[in-house]
Scaffold this motif. Structure first.
Motif, mmCIF file in Angstrom:
data_model
loop_
_atom_site.group_PDB
_atom_site.id
_atom_site.type_symbol
_atom_site.label_atom_id
_atom_site.label_comp_id
_atom_site.label_asym_id
_atom_site.label_seq_id
_atom_site.Cartn_x
_atom_site.Cartn_y
_atom_site.Cartn_z
ATOM 1 N N ARG A 124 66.183 51.737 36.973
ATOM 2 C CA ARG A 124 66.355 50.464 36.273
ATOM 3 C C ARG A 124 65.058 49.663 36.218
ATOM 4 N NH1 ARG A 124 72.423 49.195 38.409
ATOM 5 N NH2 ARG A 124 73.481 49.676 36.438
ATOM 6 N N GLU A 148 64.678 49.104 32.516
ATOM 7 C CA GLU A 148 65.220 47.749 32.342
ATOM 8 C C GLU A 148 64.400 46.787 33.204
ATOM 9 O OE1 GLU A 148 69.205 48.139 33.695
ATOM 10 O OE2 GLU A 148 69.841 49.455 32.071
ATOM 11 N N GLY A 178 63.172 40.527 33.457
ATOM 12 C CA GLY A 178 62.851 39.701 32.306
ATOM 13 C C GLY A 178 63.211 40.318 30.983
ATOM 14 N N SER A 179 63.593 41.619 31.027
ATOM 15 C CA SER A 179 63.995 42.292 29.800
ATOM 16 C C SER A 179 65.498 42.141 29.604
ATOM 17 C CB SER A 179 63.639 43.782 29.889
ATOM 18 O OG SER A 179 64.277 44.505 28.866
ATOM 19 N N ASP A 180 65.934 42.074 28.331
ATOM 20 C CA ASP A 180 67.366 42.010 28.060
ATOM 21 C C ASP A 180 67.941 43.393 27.757
ATOM 22 O OD1 ASP A 180 66.218 42.482 25.634
ATOM 23 O OD2 ASP A 180 67.136 40.778 24.590
ATOM 24 N N GLN A 181 67.168 44.436 28.048
ATOM 25 C CA GLN A 181 67.628 45.802 27.794
ATOM 26 C C GLN A 181 68.637 46.223 28.851
ATOM 27 O OE1 GLN A 181 63.410 47.399 25.919
ATOM 28 N NE2 GLN A 181 63.878 47.748 28.049
ATOM 29 N N ARG A 182 69.709 46.863 28.427
ATOM 30 C CA ARG A 182 70.692 47.424 29.337
ATOM 31 C C ARG A 182 71.060 48.817 28.856
ATOM 32 N NH1 ARG A 182 73.943 45.022 32.747
ATOM 33 N NH2 ARG A 182 74.264 47.192 33.306
ATOM 34 N N SER A 211 70.403 50.088 23.811
ATOM 35 C CA SER A 211 70.512 48.950 24.714
ATOM 36 C C SER A 211 71.732 48.126 24.405
ATOM 37 C CB SER A 211 69.256 48.082 24.590
ATOM 38 O OG SER A 211 69.318 46.993 25.473
ATOM 39 N N ASP A 212 72.448 47.724 25.521
ATOM 40 C CA ASP A 212 73.649 46.893 25.407
ATOM 41 C C ASP A 212 74.785 47.599 24.690
ATOM 42 O OD1 ASP A 212 71.714 43.901 25.032
ATOM 43 O OD2 ASP A 212 72.692 44.655 26.827
ATOM 44 N N LYS A 254 79.309 47.808 28.589
ATOM 45 C CA LYS A 254 79.357 46.723 29.552
ATOM 46 C C LYS A 254 79.747 47.259 30.913
ATOM 47 C CE LYS A 254 80.714 43.245 26.123
ATOM 48 N NZ LYS A 254 81.739 42.264 25.754
#
Length: 222
Positions: free
Chosen positions: A189, A193, A196-200, A216-217, A220
């Motif tokens: 991760r 990820e 500070g990154s919004d990558q998931r 990414s995203d 959930k």
């Protein structure tokens, strides 16, 4: 001619030409595409040509068919587009269709916001950015999850693949513990990820294990 590129962990990629109006996939030896696994039904899926387009159909298999990360409904046609990914048990099948105008396609790297792992070259990209510094254990874990993208991999399954197993009482026992696994997941991760990154991409599916999405995203936490 349209093709399916078929990948299975630990085996070389193979391709199958879709040269019939109906191509069957399953573990029966008379299927057009043999997927030899106890998790695959005798006739698990069909790829059908109709009105010039191809579609995937699940005739009612026990373990289902995933198309681009989502399970399809039995006995419904789902149109296929180039680079669509079909997952059946541990097999990942990529639909690819070319014509005379684009028979040779220049690859410009992964699309923005997507994860790509080249196990043979030991390389990882997020979009067009190559990720460096991933050590062997975290890379092995990531490669396994990538080969099984879109599917929940249990902790024991991951542990056995990454750290191996010994036979105890006639049964394989993975040689890992939760701390080792959590440390390896954390290191993965940190790379794909970063803070500070919004990558998931990597999702913890409690209590069973982990699921990797290449977009990414795309999923959930459960």
């Amino acid at each position: 001619m349209p093709e399916l590129f078929i990948e299975r962990p630990g085996q070389p990629r193979r391709s199958v030409a879709l040269d019939k109006d109906v191509v069957t996939l399953g573990k029966r030896h008379d299927c057009d595409v043999l997927l030899d696994s106890p998790f695959v039904s005798r006739t698990h899926a069909r790829v059908e040509l109709e009105n010039g387009g191809y579609a995937i159909v699940d005739p009612g298999s026990l373990n289902g068919v995933m198309l681009n990360g989502k399970r399809i409904e039995p006995n419904k046609r789902y149109e296929l587009a180039r680079s669509d990914q079909i997952v059946i048990a541990e097999f990942t099948l990529t639909f690819w269709e070319t014509d005379e105008l684009d028979a040779t396609v220049a690859w410009r790297g992964p699309a923005a916001g997507t994860l790509f792992v080249d196990e043979a070259a030991h390389k990882v990209w997020v979009g067009d950015t190559e990720i460096h510094g991933l050590q062997p254990i975290p890379f092995k874990l990531l490669s396994y999850l990538y080969a099984n993208k879109g599917r929940v991999c249990t902790k024991d399954e991951i542990g056995e693949h990454v750290w191996g197993a010994v036979e105890v009482g006639g049964k394989p026992v993975p040689q890992y513990d939760d701390t080792l696994l959590q440390q390896a997941v954390h290191r993965v991760r940190q790379k794909i990820e970063p803070p500070g990154s919004d990558q998931r991409f990597l999702h913890n599916v409690r209590p069973s294990g982990y699921r990797l999405e290449v977009t990414s995203d795309a999923g959930k936490e459960t």
